[in-house]
Design an enzyme around this catalytic site. Structure first.
Site, PDB file in Angstrom:
ATOM      1  N   ARG A  31       0.857  -1.181   0.000  1.00 42.47           N
ATOM      2  CA  ARG A  31       0.000   0.000   0.000  1.00 42.47           C
ATOM      3  C   ARG A  31       0.894   1.231   0.000  1.00 42.47           C
ATOM      4  O   ARG A  31       1.885   1.289   0.734  1.00 42.47           O
ATOM      5  CB  ARG A  31      -0.921   0.034   1.221  1.00 42.47           C
ATOM      6  N   GLU A  75      -4.844   6.137  -7.760  1.00 46.28           N
ATOM      7  CA  GLU A  75      -4.761   5.195  -8.878  1.00 46.28           C
ATOM      8  C   GLU A  75      -5.935   5.424  -9.811  1.00 46.28           C
ATOM      9  O   GLU A  75      -7.059   5.529  -9.335  1.00 46.28           O
ATOM     10  CB  GLU A  75      -4.759   3.761  -8.353  1.00 46.28           C
ATOM     11  N   HIS A 130      -0.686  -1.277 -10.659  1.00 44.11           N
ATOM     12  CA  HIS A 130      -1.299  -2.139  -9.634  1.00 44.11           C
ATOM     13  C   HIS A 130      -1.669  -3.515 -10.214  1.00 44.11           C
ATOM     14  O   HIS A 130      -2.730  -4.063  -9.956  1.00 44.11           O
ATOM     15  CB  HIS A 130      -2.525  -1.474  -9.010  1.00 44.11           C
TER      16      HIS A 130
END
Length: 118
Positions: A37, A66, A85
């Protein structure tokens, strides 16, 4: 070369765990890899560390926002490898995810869920 990888859940004790002082203490040849994270690492300090050469580079799969904004410094720094990601994606992972999803649906339809959120 030294690689430091982060594998933590984000929580009250891990938010901001790596700050400017920690990044300054790393070897100049070190690479920081964060696929956990973004908030575990102070992002402002990381941009500074990378821009000023405190560390050799970073591999990042997680960001505060994101998708990563087009004007974000991580996109311009030559010592950053940024992934959208998707670092976990592999054929075997998808095979497992798909299989477990089918199992979950079948078990739920049969009235006996096997994976329940607590």
């Amino acid at each position: 070369m030294l690689f430091i990888t982060i594998h933590l859940v984000l929580g009250p004790t891990t938010r901001g765990l790596l700050g400017e002082n920690d990044l300054r203490r790393m070897r100049r040849s070190a690479f920081l890899i964060n696929t956990s994270r973004a908030a575990i690492v102070d992002q402002t300090a990381l941009v500074k560390a990378l821009g000023e050469g405190w560390i050799a580079g970073a591999g990042l799969d997680v960001f505060e926002q994101e998708p990563l904004p087009a004007d974000h410094p991580f996109r311009k720094l030559p010592n950053v490898l940024a992934l959208p990601h998707l670092g976990y994606v592999s054929e075997s992972n998808y095979r497992i995810f798909s299989g477990e999803a089918v199992e979950d649906i079948e078990a739920w339809l049969n009235g006996s869920p096997i994976r329940e959120l607590q």
